[in-house]
Design an enzyme around this catalytic site. Structure first.
Site, PDB file in Angstrom:
ATOM      1  N   HIS A  46      52.198 -53.995 -47.138  1.00  0.00           N
ATOM      2  CA  HIS A  46      53.655 -53.913 -46.956  1.00  0.00           C
ATOM      3  C   HIS A  46      54.220 -52.892 -47.948  1.00  0.00           C
ATOM      4  CE1 HIS A  46      52.952 -56.870 -50.129  1.00  0.00           C
ATOM      5  NE2 HIS A  46      54.122 -56.507 -50.639  1.00  0.00           N
ATOM      6  N   THR A  49      55.204 -47.608 -46.492  1.00  0.00           N
ATOM      7  CA  THR A  49      54.334 -46.458 -46.196  1.00  0.00           C
ATOM      8  C   THR A  49      53.021 -46.503 -46.982  1.00  0.00           C
ATOM      9  OG1 THR A  49      55.705 -45.324 -47.822  1.00  0.00           O
ATOM     10  CG2 THR A  49      56.063 -44.724 -45.510  1.00  0.00           C
ATOM     11  N   ARG A  50      52.001 -45.825 -46.456  1.00  0.00           N
ATOM     12  CA  ARG A  50      50.710 -45.646 -47.139  1.00  0.00           C
ATOM     13  C   ARG A  50      50.269 -44.195 -46.942  1.00  0.00           C
ATOM     14  NH1 ARG A  50      51.894 -49.922 -48.991  1.00  0.00           N
ATOM     15  NH2 ARG A  50      50.619 -51.809 -49.108  1.00  0.00           N
ATOM     16  N   HIS A 275      49.028 -45.412 -59.414  1.00  0.00           N
ATOM     17  CA  HIS A 275      47.795 -45.922 -58.780  1.00  0.00           C
ATOM     18  C   HIS A 275      46.912 -46.607 -59.825  1.00  0.00           C
ATOM     19  CE1 HIS A 275      44.528 -46.231 -55.995  1.00  0.00           C
ATOM     20  NE2 HIS A 275      43.774 -45.349 -56.613  1.00  0.00           N
ATOM     21  N   CYS A 320      52.882 -55.887 -54.780  1.00  0.00           N
ATOM     22  CA  CYS A 320      51.787 -55.918 -53.811  1.00  0.00           C
ATOM     23  C   CYS A 320      50.484 -56.168 -54.588  1.00  0.00           C
ATOM     24  CB  CYS A 320      51.798 -54.546 -53.134  1.00  0.00           C
ATOM     25  SG  CYS A 320      50.761 -54.354 -51.700  1.00  0.00           S
TER      26      CYS A 320
HETATM   27  C1  LIG Z   1      51.143 -51.034 -53.779  1.00  0.00           C
HETATM   28  C2  LIG Z   1      50.032 -50.603 -52.885  1.00  0.00           C
HETATM   29  C3  LIG Z   1      49.928 -49.282 -52.501  1.00  0.00           C
HETATM   30  C4  LIG Z   1      48.874 -48.864 -51.698  1.00  0.00           C
HETATM   31  N1  LIG Z   1      48.814 -47.554 -51.285  1.00  0.00           N
HETATM   32  C5  LIG Z   1      47.853 -47.157 -50.417  1.00  0.00           C
HETATM   33  C6  LIG Z   1      47.886 -45.853 -49.867  1.00  0.00           C
HETATM   34  O1  LIG Z   1      48.779 -45.058 -50.167  1.00  0.00           O
HETATM   35  N2  LIG Z   1      46.915 -45.531 -48.978  1.00  0.00           N
HETATM   36  C7  LIG Z   1      45.939 -46.399 -48.591  1.00  0.00           C
HETATM   37  O2  LIG Z   1      45.095 -46.030 -47.777  1.00  0.00           O
HETATM   38  N3  LIG Z   1      45.900 -47.656 -49.093  1.00  0.00           N
HETATM   39  C8  LIG Z   1      46.827 -48.046 -49.983  1.00  0.00           C
HETATM   40  N4  LIG Z   1      46.837 -49.327 -50.469  1.00  0.00           N
HETATM   41  C9  LIG Z   1      45.733 -50.227 -50.145  1.00  0.00           C
HETATM   42  C10 LIG Z   1      45.885 -50.872 -48.793  1.00  0.00           C
HETATM   43  O3  LIG Z   1      47.236 -51.162 -48.524  1.00  0.00           O
HETATM   44  C11 LIG Z   1      45.018 -52.104 -48.772  1.00  0.00           C
HETATM   45  O4  LIG Z   1      43.661 -51.721 -49.063  1.00  0.00           O
HETATM   46  C12 LIG Z   1      45.031 -52.803 -47.423  1.00  0.00           C
HETATM   47  O5  LIG Z   1      46.345 -52.960 -46.962  1.00  0.00           O
HETATM   48  C13 LIG Z   1      44.349 -54.148 -47.567  1.00  0.00           C
HETATM   49  O6  LIG Z   1      44.376 -54.811 -46.317  1.00  0.00           O
HETATM   50  P1  LIG Z   1      43.698 -56.256 -46.181  1.00  0.00           P
HETATM   51  O7  LIG Z   1      43.614 -56.514 -44.732  1.00  0.00           O
HETATM   52  O8  LIG Z   1      42.444 -56.284 -46.998  1.00  0.00           O
HETATM   53  O9  LIG Z   1      44.712 -57.242 -46.896  1.00  0.00           O
HETATM   54  P2  LIG Z   1      46.030 -57.923 -46.276  1.00  0.00           P
HETATM   55  O10 LIG Z   1      46.775 -56.947 -45.473  1.00  0.00           O
HETATM   56  O11 LIG Z   1      46.733 -58.592 -47.401  1.00  0.00           O
HETATM   57  O12 LIG Z   1      45.453 -58.969 -45.257  1.00  0.00           O
HETATM   58  C14 LIG Z   1      44.765 -60.136 -45.661  1.00  0.00           C
HETATM   59  C15 LIG Z   1      45.326 -61.241 -44.802  1.00  0.00           C
HETATM   60  O13 LIG Z   1      44.529 -62.406 -44.933  1.00  0.00           O
HETATM   61  C16 LIG Z   1      45.412 -63.512 -44.829  1.00  0.00           C
HETATM   62  N5  LIG Z   1      44.744 -64.683 -45.386  1.00  0.00           N
HETATM   63  C17 LIG Z   1      44.084 -64.780 -46.556  1.00  0.00           C
HETATM   64  N6  LIG Z   1      43.636 -66.024 -46.762  1.00  0.00           N
HETATM   65  C18 LIG Z   1      44.005 -66.752 -45.672  1.00  0.00           C
HETATM   66  C19 LIG Z   1      43.834 -68.110 -45.285  1.00  0.00           C
HETATM   67  N7  LIG Z   1      43.190 -69.000 -46.060  1.00  0.00           N
HETATM   68  N8  LIG Z   1      44.332 -68.501 -44.100  1.00  0.00           N
HETATM   69  C20 LIG Z   1      44.990 -67.629 -43.307  1.00  0.00           C
HETATM   70  N9  LIG Z   1      45.194 -66.339 -43.623  1.00  0.00           N
HETATM   71  C21 LIG Z   1      44.703 -65.901 -44.793  1.00  0.00           C
HETATM   72  C22 LIG Z   1      46.603 -63.069 -45.644  1.00  0.00           C
HETATM   73  O14 LIG Z   1      47.760 -63.829 -45.380  1.00  0.00           O
HETATM   74  C23 LIG Z   1      46.738 -61.617 -45.222  1.00  0.00           C
HETATM   75  O15 LIG Z   1      47.611 -61.447 -44.129  1.00  0.00           O
HETATM   76  C24 LIG Z   1      47.887 -49.782 -51.284  1.00  0.00           C
HETATM   77  C25 LIG Z   1      47.996 -51.125 -51.648  1.00  0.00           C
HETATM   78  C26 LIG Z   1      49.062 -51.537 -52.426  1.00  0.00           C
HETATM   79  C27 LIG Z   1      49.162 -52.981 -52.822  1.00  0.00           C
END
Ligand SMILES: Cc1cc2nc3c(=O)[nH]c(=O)nc-3n(C[C@H](O)[C@H](O)[C@H](O)COP(=O)(O)OP(=O)(O)OC[C@H]3O[C@@H](n4cnc5c(N)ncnc54)[C@H](O)[C@@H]3O)c2cc1C
Length: 386
Positions: A46, A49-50, A275, A320
């Site tokens: 969230h 943007t990324r 970062h 985040c």
């Molecule tokens: C501030 C910030 C800036 C970033 N900037 C960049 C960027 O510029 N470029 C880039 O490529 N990447 C960037 N990233 C990294 C990127 O956003 C993350 O690597 C990616 O969004 C991670 O996705 P995910 O699916 O692993 O996690 P999430 O999107 O958090 O998904 C995990 C999901 O699992 C669910 N979940 C967990 N446990 C349970 C449970 N027990 N029961 C039900 N649901 C559960 C959670 O609710 C969540 O929805 C950034 C990250 C952050 C925080």
């Protein structure tokens, strides 16, 4: 008797939403479960943007995954345009270009050059005098090298998650949101997933639980550390940063940290972040979302040195989480005990741009046992060999 699925995806955030989409496109019966609503602001996907870049300084082995990611972003964007029938709302990826600046021959600028050369990607070395015209509004430190990648840009992060979820549902997927998974178990050909509301069965399970990965995969003892990260929006009257004026994103490798940001999208504010750094998070459900002085100290220094036309006080912030591995490379694998369970974790603060292609790879692993995409370098076995 409750319906049984071909595959359950645990966690429908960045990676899970893409994985559900890829599975549903293959006409499989797929169930995605998340503890929060689709495209929520409580995990790691969230904050508007990324950044997306292709000449990857982090490791050239990511480039083929990025080439596939770009292809898939274009495909998803066109499918989503058909669904929304609204040109402004369907834009997922904007290739506005990103310049990176750092010490002469430093890790970032040299890593970009190496990845670009190895994979024949377009990039430009920009002289300091050209940079003044090309990137007005920045005071780039003297002696820094500057490289520009025109194919780079940004993704609208919540819109991407929402697009994957909506398209997956259109292809027949079931999403259960606001349901927390409280346990799962597997035999060689069946999985059972218990939530706080129901129990579900499937042939296979994919775990994409973000900051909660080490709780869901606790028996694996993955080397994961969750960090608290803050995104900041700063107002400016300087129109040099406007996306409508053709401006793109930026990445600075400063002696005291790495900073990146986006063009001005709303005519008022520039979003940026550090970062590097970040406090360890022990309980992702109880993340401190207030803005603390320590969150802005380095960014203030960066703004005063490099972007003095931005207000020093942020007008908005969002908190985040990064889920880090020791070498900051992702972990993708089948579960060592259960062949019908696989997972993606430890996306180390740079994963979002890969969600389109790694979702495809996870769908491949769950359905065929392996993926043609080159993901071997992301195996957790590298930590055992170290
Ligand atoms: C501030 C910030 C800036 C970033 N900037 C960049 C960027 O510029 N470029 C880039 O490529 N990447 C960037 N990233 C990294 C990127 O956003 C993350 O690597 C990616 O969004 C991670 O996705 P995910 O699916 O692993 O996690 P999430 O999107 O958090 O998904 C995990 C999901 O699992 C669910 N979940 C967990 N446990 C349970 C449970 N027990 N029961 C039900 N649901 C559960 C959670 O609710 C969540 O929805 C950034 C990250 C952050 C925080």
């Amino acid at each position: 008797m409750a319906e049984s699925y071909d595959c359950i995806v645990l966690g429908v955030g960045g990676f899970g939403s893409s994985t559900v989409y890829h599975l549903a496109k293959r006409d499989l019966r797929v169930l995605g479960i998340d503890q929060f609503p689709l495209a929520h602001d409580r995990g790691s996907s969230h904050g508007d943007t990324r950044i997306i870049r292709k000449a990857y300084f982090e490791h050239p082995a990511y480039v083929p995954l990025l080439q596939r990611a770009y292809q898939l972003w274009d495909e998803v964007q066109s499918e989503y345009a058909d669904l929304t029938a609204n040109s402004a709302e369907h834009l997922l990826l904007n290739r506005c270009g990103v310049f990176s600046a750092g010490p002469h021959n430093g890790i970032v600028v040299n890593g970009i050059r190496q990845a670009a050369k190895q994979h024949a990607l377009a990039y430009e070395d920009i002289s300091a005098s050209d940079a003044k015209d090309r990137f007005p509004g920045y005071q780039i430190p003297e002696g820094f090298d500057i490289v520009f990648e025109s194919e780079a840009g940004y993704l609208h992060v919540e819109r991407c998650v929402s697009a994957f979820g909506q398209l997956a549902q259109q292809h027949g997927a079931t999403l259960k949101t606001n349901e927390q998974v409280i346990g799962w178990s597997s035999t060689s050909n069946a999985v059972e997933v218990k939530t706080d509301n129901d129990t579900y069965h499937a042939d296979s399970l994919i775990i994409t639980a973000g900051a909660w990965s080490d709780q869901i995969l606790d028996r694996l003892n993955l080397p994961l550390t969750v960090l608290r990260k803050v995104l900041l929006w700063h107002q400016t009257a300087d129109r040099s940063f406007d996306v409508d004026a053709g401006r793109g994103g930026f990445f600075f490798d400063m002696p005291y940290g790495r900073f990146y940001g986006f063009p001005c999208l709303d005519g008022r504010t520039v979003k940026l972040a550090e970062h590097s750094g970040g406090e360890t998070v022990h309980d992702p459900l109880n993340l401190d979302r207030s803005l603390k002085p320590s969150d802005t100290a380095n960014v203030r220094k960066f703004l005063s040195e490099v972007m003095p036309n931005l207000d020093i006080e942020p007008s908005r912030h969002v908190v985040c989480m990064y889920t880090m591995t020791p070498d900051e490379n992702f972990i993708i694998d089948r579960h060592p005990e259960f062949a019908n369970v696989c997972y993606g974790a430890g996306f180390s603060g740079h994963g979002f741009k890969f969600t389109s292609s790694i979702g495809e790879a996870l769908a491949d692993i769950a359905t065929t046992g392996s993926s043609a995409l080159p993901i071997e370098f992301l195996s957790p076995r590298r930590f055992l060999q170290a």
